[in-house]
Enzyme design. Structure first.
Site, PDB file in Angstrom:
ATOM      1  N   HIS A  75       0.836  -1.202   0.000  1.00 20.94           N
ATOM      2  CA  HIS A  75       0.000   0.000   0.000  1.00 20.94           C
ATOM      3  C   HIS A  75       0.876   1.260   0.000  1.00 20.94           C
ATOM      4  CE1 HIS A  75      -3.473   2.501   0.855  1.00 20.94           C
ATOM      5  NE2 HIS A  75      -2.918   2.941   1.970  1.00 20.94           N
ATOM      6  N   GLN A  77       3.970   1.502  -1.110  1.00 14.67           N
ATOM      7  CA  GLN A  77       4.610   1.578  -2.421  1.00 14.67           C
ATOM      8  C   GLN A  77       3.648   2.174  -3.449  1.00 14.67           C
ATOM      9  OE1 GLN A  77       7.721   1.179  -1.426  1.00 14.67           O
ATOM     10  NE2 GLN A  77       8.228  -0.235  -3.052  1.00 14.67           N
ATOM     11  N   HIS A  79       1.131   4.193  -2.840  1.00 16.25           N
ATOM     12  CA  HIS A  79       0.981   5.630  -2.564  1.00 16.25           C
ATOM     13  C   HIS A  79       2.125   6.426  -3.169  1.00 16.25           C
ATOM     14  CE1 HIS A  79      -2.387   6.829  -0.041  1.00 16.25           C
ATOM     15  NE2 HIS A  79      -2.347   5.638   0.508  1.00 16.25           N
TER      16      HIS A  79
END
Length: 106
Positions: A75, A77, A79
């Site tokens: 998650h 990564q 973002h």
């Protein structure tokens, strides 16, 4: 530093970068291009911080430390990748707003 702390740093700073990039876009929409440049610089700084945290985790794994792959890390990564892509797209949109402004003022 704990993995979770690094992960949350990535999420935090990537989110901050996205927010700064969208503020840059809003400024460009209002023909406030100097403000827009400042927001983009802020977004760049936030991305650098997030990327440094990401690199820290990668280097730990390269050095033999077991880094647990988790949904939260994926998650984070996501973002960061999204923030980088959106900032790039927004920079192009700002350039278009500048061109439109020039053409409208001719």
């Amino acid at each position: 530093m704990e993995n979770e702390q690094i992960i949350f740093e990535i999420i935090l700073h990537a989110g901050n970068a996205r927010a700064e990039a969208y503020e840059a876009l809003k400024s460009a929409q209002n023909n406030e291009f100097d403000k827009s440049i400042e927001f983009i610089k802020n977004a760049d700084n936030e991305i650098k911080i997030a990327h440094k945290s990401q690199t820290n985790m990668i280097q730990r794994e390269i050095n033999g430390e077991k880094v647990e792959m988790s949904l939260l890390f994926v998650h984070a990564q996501d973002h960061l990748m999204t923030a980088i892509a959106e900032k790039s797209l927004i920079e192009n949109m700002i350039n278009l707003y500048k061109r439109i402004n020039i053409l409208e003022n001719k």
